[in-house]
Write an enzyme that holds these catalytic residues in place. Structure first.
Site, PDB file in Angstrom:
ATOM      1  N   GLY A   9     -80.209  19.333  91.185  1.00  0.00           N
ATOM      2  CA  GLY A   9     -81.161  18.370  90.343  1.00  0.00           C
ATOM      3  C   GLY A   9     -80.407  18.941  89.113  1.00  0.00           C
ATOM      4  N   GLY A  12     -79.449  15.462  86.552  1.00  0.00           N
ATOM      5  CA  GLY A  12     -80.604  14.493  86.243  1.00  0.00           C
ATOM      6  C   GLY A  12     -81.294  14.150  85.233  1.00  0.00           C
ATOM      7  N   GLN A  13     -82.144  13.229  85.093  1.00  0.00           N
ATOM      8  CA  GLN A  13     -82.399  12.690  83.184  1.00  0.00           C
ATOM      9  C   GLN A  13     -83.272  14.345  82.817  1.00  0.00           C
ATOM     10  OE1 GLN A  13     -85.472  10.929  83.370  1.00  0.00           O
ATOM     11  NE2 GLN A  13     -85.794   9.819  80.953  1.00  0.00           N
ATOM     12  N   ASP A  35     -75.896  20.357  92.002  1.00  0.00           N
ATOM     13  CA  ASP A  35     -76.109  19.315  91.781  1.00  0.00           C
ATOM     14  C   ASP A  35     -75.427  19.470  93.217  1.00  0.00           C
ATOM     15  OD1 ASP A  35     -77.745  17.475  89.844  1.00  0.00           O
ATOM     16  OD2 ASP A  35     -76.260  16.322  91.991  1.00  0.00           O
ATOM     17  N   TYR A 142     -92.313   7.923  97.796  1.00  0.00           N
ATOM     18  CA  TYR A 142     -92.426   8.953  96.266  1.00  0.00           C
ATOM     19  C   TYR A 142     -93.732   9.569  96.165  1.00  0.00           C
ATOM     20  CZ  TYR A 142     -91.625  10.778  91.489  1.00  0.00           C
ATOM     21  OH  TYR A 142     -91.164  11.922  90.845  1.00  0.00           O
ATOM     22  N   LYS A 146     -94.434  13.220  96.669  1.00  0.00           N
ATOM     23  CA  LYS A 146     -94.852  14.610  95.977  1.00  0.00           C
ATOM     24  C   LYS A 146     -96.366  15.649  96.203  1.00  0.00           C
ATOM     25  CE  LYS A 146     -91.815  14.146  93.132  1.00  0.00           C
ATOM     26  NZ  LYS A 146     -90.968  15.622  92.901  1.00  0.00           N
TER      27      LYS A 146
HETATM   28  P1  NAD Z   1     -82.889  12.493  88.817  1.00  0.00           P
HETATM   29  O1  NAD Z   1     -82.933  11.182  89.424  1.00  0.00           O
HETATM   30  O2  NAD Z   1     -82.524  11.382  87.040  1.00  0.00           O
HETATM   31  O3  NAD Z   1     -82.326  13.691  89.018  1.00  0.00           O
HETATM   32  C1  NAD Z   1     -81.898  13.890  90.100  1.00  0.00           C
HETATM   33  C2  NAD Z   1     -80.696  14.753  90.604  1.00  0.00           C
HETATM   34  O4  NAD Z   1     -81.188  15.416  91.979  1.00  0.00           O
HETATM   35  C3  NAD Z   1     -79.167  13.702  90.415  1.00  0.00           C
HETATM   36  O5  NAD Z   1     -78.722  14.328  89.270  1.00  0.00           O
HETATM   37  C4  NAD Z   1     -79.171  13.825  91.872  1.00  0.00           C
HETATM   38  O6  NAD Z   1     -77.352  13.655  91.550  1.00  0.00           O
HETATM   39  C5  NAD Z   1     -79.657  15.063  92.554  1.00  0.00           C
HETATM   40  N1  NAD Z   1     -79.304  15.281  93.800  1.00  0.00           N
HETATM   41  C6  NAD Z   1     -79.932  14.052  94.439  1.00  0.00           C
HETATM   42  N2  NAD Z   1     -80.166  14.891  95.760  1.00  0.00           N
HETATM   43  C7  NAD Z   1     -80.093  15.951  95.826  1.00  0.00           C
HETATM   44  C8  NAD Z   1     -79.472  16.964  97.196  1.00  0.00           C
HETATM   45  N3  NAD Z   1     -79.077  16.588  98.179  1.00  0.00           N
HETATM   46  N4  NAD Z   1     -79.245  17.775  96.651  1.00  0.00           N
HETATM   47  C9  NAD Z   1     -78.724  18.006  95.190  1.00  0.00           C
HETATM   48  N5  NAD Z   1     -79.047  17.276  94.389  1.00  0.00           N
HETATM   49  C10 NAD Z   1     -79.979  15.856  94.078  1.00  0.00           C
HETATM   50  O7  NAD Z   1     -84.445  12.720  88.118  1.00  0.00           O
HETATM   51  P2  NAD Z   1     -85.454  13.258  87.295  1.00  0.00           P
HETATM   52  O8  NAD Z   1     -85.727  12.129  86.498  1.00  0.00           O
HETATM   53  O9  NAD Z   1     -84.345  13.956  85.889  1.00  0.00           O
HETATM   54  O10 NAD Z   1     -86.502  13.856  88.300  1.00  0.00           O
HETATM   55  C11 NAD Z   1     -86.060  15.524  88.647  1.00  0.00           C
HETATM   56  C12 NAD Z   1     -87.988  15.432  88.894  1.00  0.00           C
HETATM   57  O11 NAD Z   1     -88.975  15.115  88.501  1.00  0.00           O
HETATM   58  C13 NAD Z   1     -88.080  14.732  90.133  1.00  0.00           C
HETATM   59  O12 NAD Z   1     -88.697  15.738  90.922  1.00  0.00           O
HETATM   60  C14 NAD Z   1     -88.702  13.996  89.969  1.00  0.00           C
HETATM   61  O13 NAD Z   1     -89.228  13.394  91.041  1.00  0.00           O
HETATM   62  C15 NAD Z   1     -89.378  14.653  88.424  1.00  0.00           C
HETATM   63  N6  NAD Z   1     -89.565  13.733  87.739  1.00  0.00           N
HETATM   64  C16 NAD Z   1     -89.126  12.568  86.717  1.00  0.00           C
HETATM   65  C17 NAD Z   1     -89.739  11.963  85.833  1.00  0.00           C
HETATM   66  C18 NAD Z   1     -89.111  11.257  84.943  1.00  0.00           C
HETATM   67  O14 NAD Z   1     -89.441  10.289  84.355  1.00  0.00           O
HETATM   68  N7  NAD Z   1     -88.061  11.729  85.248  1.00  0.00           N
HETATM   69  C19 NAD Z   1     -91.647  11.600  86.189  1.00  0.00           C
HETATM   70  C20 NAD Z   1     -92.287  12.095  87.048  1.00  0.00           C
HETATM   71  C21 NAD Z   1     -91.669  13.306  87.707  1.00  0.00           C
END
Ligand code: NAD
Length: 315
Positions: A9, A12-13, A35, A142, A146
């Protein structure tokens, strides 16, 4: 020991920033980004593997090829998108995690990181200084994916001795990558729109207070937890983690100190409001402070200053 780190992943962000931080620390070739989609960062030369984490055969091939010593699983469907695609969110968030936990046991991975979220709390959880242990009745797919994930992480630690570590991230705010469809995304979009147009329409109401954190703090916390001695960690489900809590109105007030005349308006009836209303306003992270010395560095003024400074540089 030379680490071989796999980040799933990675586009992502969080992944965008975590991969950069891990490559700076361990070397580009030691951090494999993976990813569902091809890499976004064309400047990055490190190894990349395209695969879905729900495809156990494809993920196994990556484990076989690199024999990772550490795995960070970031792939998930976030809160807002999860309400639009509930079954898909459950499938990815659960089966992706179980695939990685099973492979981590089989390949004797030394440490696994998997993030949870403040979304594990629900309408009947205490709202202020939400403690580590309390009523947890999440009502978003969600959120309960979690919470179930946390239980699985602790279970794999207890039953199989897998060294899984986890943080309940608050809403994360960074300038390098766009957010991925969560309830706190407004707190990133607001900066882009403030600079581009001098105004923004928030999908959350003026007084919706939520726990947030600057991305630099989140990355530091993640690596800090992963480097902490195992015997210091008393929580194997997921640690509460606090940064800074604020409302859209308070964030706007701080932005106005830098962008004269910035105007914030509000939209009605956004489905993300109900999710936000079920979440904590602030978090008690005393256990993270005690166990591995966690301390946030960004308060609201510092966070706003840093976001505007860096976004102005790249715009
Ligand atoms: P995001 O949505 O920005 O990134 C997720 C990444 O996972 C993306 O690049 C997407 O292409 C990839 N992805 C989606 N489906 C996939 C698959 N089947 N196989 C492989 N890759 C896949 O999410 P994020 O904000 O970077 O969050 C990362 C983690 O942190 C997540 O578990 C999220 O729940 C957790 N989280 C994030 C936040 C936040 O504010 N960003 C807050 C709490 C928890």
């Amino acid at each position: 020991m030379t680490e071989m780190i796999l980040v799933i992943g990675a586009n992502g962000q969080i992944g965008t920033e975590l991969v950069t931080a891990l490559r700076a620390k361990h070397g580009e070739s030691q951090v494999v980004a993976s990813d569902l989609h091809p890499p976004r960062n064309a400047d990055s030369n490190g190894p990349f593997e395209q695969a879905s984490v729900t495809d156990a055969t494809a993920v196994r091939a990556i484990f076989e090829k690199y024999k990772p010593t550490q795995v960070y699983l970031l792939a998930a469907i976030l809160s807002a998108v999860g309400e639009q695609k509930p079954k898909l969110a459950w499938d990815l968030n659960m089966n992706g995690l179980l695939n990685v936990l099973d492979l981590a046991v089989e390949f004797k991975v030394a440490k696994v990181f998997w993030p949870s979220s403040i979304a594990v709390f629900g309408p009947n959880s205490p709202k202020q200084n939400t403690p580590q242990y309390c009523v947890m009745d999440p009502n978003s797919v969600y959120g309960f994916s979690k919470l179930a994930g946390e239980r699985w992480c602790e279970y794999y630690f207890e039953k199989y001795g897998l060294d899984v570590r986890s943080i309940r991230y608050p809403g994360l705010i960074g300038w390098k990558a766009a957010p991925g469809g969560g309830t706190t995304d407004y707190a990133v979009h607001i900066f882009h729109e403030a600079l581009a147009k001098g105004e923004y329409q928030s999908f959350l109401s003026a007084d919706t207070e939520l726990p947030m954190m600057h991305m630099d703090d989140a990355i530091r916390a993640t690596i800090g937890l992963m480097e902490a001695p195992a015997e210091k960690l008393s929580i194997r489900s997921s640690y509460n983690l606090a940064g800074v809590s604020f409302t859209p109105e308070q964030l706007s007030g701080e932005i106005k100190k830098h962008i004269f005349g910035f105007k914030l308006t509000y939209s009605d009836n956004d489905p993300r409001q109900a999710i936000a209303d079920s979440w904590p306003k602030s978090i008690d992270d005393s256990q993270a402070q005690k166990d591995w010395g966690w301390k946030a560095e960004f308060d609201l003024p510092k966070l706003v200053e840093d976001m505007l400074l860096n976004l102005r540089k790249i715009k």
